[in-house]
Design a protein around this motif. Sequence first.
Motif, PDB file in Angstrom:
ATOM      1  N   UNK A   1      18.149   7.586  37.243  1.00 63.32           N
ATOM      2  CA  UNK A   1      19.178   8.591  36.975  1.00 63.32           C
ATOM      3  C   UNK A   1      19.333   8.712  35.462  1.00 63.32           C
ATOM      4  N   UNK A   2      20.029   9.739  35.029  1.00 61.84           N
ATOM      5  CA  UNK A   2      20.216   9.902  33.582  1.00 61.84           C
ATOM      6  C   UNK A   2      20.999   8.734  32.983  1.00 61.84           C
ATOM      7  N   UNK A   3      21.779   8.060  33.794  1.00 65.80           N
ATOM      8  CA  UNK A   3      22.571   6.924  33.300  1.00 65.80           C
ATOM      9  C   UNK A   3      21.822   5.596  33.371  1.00 65.80           C
ATOM     10  N   UNK A   4      20.582   5.589  33.862  1.00 66.25           N
ATOM     11  CA  UNK A   4      19.811   4.354  34.000  1.00 66.25           C
ATOM     12  C   UNK A   4      19.470   3.786  32.624  1.00 66.25           C
ATOM     13  N   UNK A   5      19.769   2.516  32.428  1.00 69.49           N
ATOM     14  CA  UNK A   5      19.460   1.869  31.141  1.00 69.49           C
ATOM     15  C   UNK A   5      17.956   1.654  31.015  1.00 69.49           C
ATOM     16  N   UNK A   6      17.500   1.456  29.800  1.00 70.98           N
ATOM     17  CA  UNK A   6      16.079   1.197  29.574  1.00 70.98           C
ATOM     18  C   UNK A   6      15.627  -0.074  30.277  1.00 70.98           C
ATOM     19  N   UNK A   7      16.473  -1.080  30.300  1.00 64.72           N
ATOM     20  CA  UNK A   7      16.122  -2.346  30.936  1.00 64.72           C
ATOM     21  C   UNK A   7      15.908  -2.152  32.441  1.00 64.72           C
ATOM     22  N   UNK A   8      16.792  -1.398  33.078  1.00 64.84           N
ATOM     23  CA  UNK A   8      16.650  -1.135  34.509  1.00 64.84           C
ATOM     24  C   UNK A   8      15.468  -0.192  34.744  1.00 64.84           C
TER      25      UNK A   8
ATOM     26  N   UNK B   1       8.156  -1.630  39.523  1.00 63.50           N
ATOM     27  CA  UNK B   1       8.152  -1.361  40.966  1.00 63.50           C
ATOM     28  C   UNK B   1       7.240  -0.193  41.301  1.00 63.50           C
ATOM     29  N   UNK B   2       7.262   0.825  40.470  1.00 63.67           N
ATOM     30  CA  UNK B   2       6.416   1.988  40.670  1.00 63.67           C
ATOM     31  C   UNK B   2       4.939   1.606  40.592  1.00 63.67           C
ATOM     32  N   UNK B   3       4.586   0.840  39.602  1.00 67.33           N
ATOM     33  CA  UNK B   3       3.203   0.396  39.465  1.00 67.33           C
ATOM     34  C   UNK B   3       2.805  -0.514  40.620  1.00 67.33           C
ATOM     35  N   UNK B   4       3.726  -1.369  41.056  1.00 68.79           N
ATOM     36  CA  UNK B   4       3.465  -2.252  42.177  1.00 68.79           C
ATOM     37  C   UNK B   4       3.189  -1.437  43.446  1.00 68.79           C
ATOM     38  N   UNK B   5       3.985  -0.389  43.672  1.00 68.15           N
ATOM     39  CA  UNK B   5       3.778   0.470  44.841  1.00 68.15           C
ATOM     40  C   UNK B   5       2.425   1.168  44.763  1.00 68.15           C
ATOM     41  N   UNK B   6       2.061   1.642  43.587  1.00 69.58           N
ATOM     42  CA  UNK B   6       0.769   2.309  43.418  1.00 69.58           C
ATOM     43  C   UNK B   6      -0.379   1.333  43.648  1.00 69.58           C
ATOM     44  N   UNK B   7      -0.247   0.115  43.133  1.00 67.59           N
ATOM     45  CA  UNK B   7      -1.302  -0.886  43.317  1.00 67.59           C
ATOM     46  C   UNK B   7      -1.436  -1.273  44.785  1.00 67.59           C
TER      47      UNK B   7
ATOM     48  N   UNK C   1       1.148   9.533  43.230  1.00 71.65           N
ATOM     49  CA  UNK C   1       1.790   9.843  44.508  1.00 71.65           C
ATOM     50  C   UNK C   1       2.396   8.620  45.180  1.00 71.65           C
ATOM     51  N   UNK C   2       1.930   7.431  44.889  1.00 72.25           N
ATOM     52  CA  UNK C   2       2.458   6.234  45.536  1.00 72.25           C
ATOM     53  C   UNK C   2       3.652   5.655  44.794  1.00 72.25           C
ATOM     54  N   UNK C   3       3.606   5.640  43.489  1.00 71.45           N
ATOM     55  CA  UNK C   3       4.682   5.052  42.708  1.00 71.45           C
ATOM     56  C   UNK C   3       5.818   6.002  42.386  1.00 71.45           C
ATOM     57  N   UNK C   4       5.563   7.279  42.458  1.00 75.94           N
ATOM     58  CA  UNK C   4       6.588   8.254  42.066  1.00 75.94           C
ATOM     59  C   UNK C   4       7.840   8.222  42.930  1.00 75.94           C
ATOM     60  N   UNK C   5       7.739   8.060  44.260  1.00 75.31           N
ATOM     61  CA  UNK C   5       8.977   8.021  45.054  1.00 75.31           C
ATOM     62  C   UNK C   5       9.956   6.945  44.614  1.00 75.31           C
ATOM     63  N   UNK C   6       9.448   5.821  44.131  1.00 76.27           N
ATOM     64  CA  UNK C   6      10.329   4.760  43.629  1.00 76.27           C
ATOM     65  C   UNK C   6      11.131   5.286  42.441  1.00 76.27           C
ATOM     66  N   UNK C   7      10.450   5.981  41.537  1.00 73.21           N
ATOM     67  CA  UNK C   7      11.126   6.532  40.363  1.00 73.21           C
ATOM     68  C   UNK C   7      12.089   7.649  40.756  1.00 73.21           C
ATOM     69  N   UNK C   8      11.643   8.534  41.653  1.00 77.52           N
ATOM     70  CA  UNK C   8      12.483   9.663  42.067  1.00 77.52           C
ATOM     71  C   UNK C   8      13.770   9.199  42.736  1.00 77.52           C
ATOM     72  N   UNK C   9      13.706   8.146  43.525  1.00 78.15           N
ATOM     73  CA  UNK C   9      14.888   7.669  44.237  1.00 78.15           C
ATOM     74  C   UNK C   9      15.806   6.819  43.373  1.00 78.15           C
ATOM     75  N   UNK C  10      15.289   6.214  42.327  1.00 79.34           N
ATOM     76  CA  UNK C  10      16.094   5.254  41.586  1.00 79.34           C
ATOM     77  C   UNK C  10      16.576   5.684  40.217  1.00 79.34           C
TER      78      UNK C  10
END
Length: 119
Positions: free
Chosen positions: A18-25, A32-38, A7-16
């Motif tokens: 996209x289907x065009x997002x590269x693996x590196x990004x 960032x998601x893990x950082x938010x959860x921590x 619940x803490x890290x998911x909003x970062x993923x949901x907002x950022x």
Amino acid sequence: MQLGECKYGRPVLDRGIQTSTSLEVAAKYALLSMDAAMRSNVTVGPPFDLLLYKKDSLEITRYRRVGAGDHDLKLIHSSWEQFLRRAVEQLPDIEFEPPDNAIRSMGSVPQVRSKVSSL
């Protein structure tokens, strides 16, 4: 995939992401998601594994174990906090109604309660 508390890290993923997002990004978003959860849940913390693979391949192209003192995690954490604060400060100001208009539209004066506790 983030196991456990999401619940803490998911909003970062949901907002950022996209289907065009590269693996590196996407890897940056994962950190960032893990950082938010921590940050929000003391039961979440390193070490955790970060691995990348292309859709439907199941061939791991990159792998990384991220520990408590990981340099990249610390750098992304501090950079994200700085960027986020600057971005919020640059958002348009919120326009508020005069207090008398707000009170009329709410129908009554809101009651504000505070609780003071001694240490």
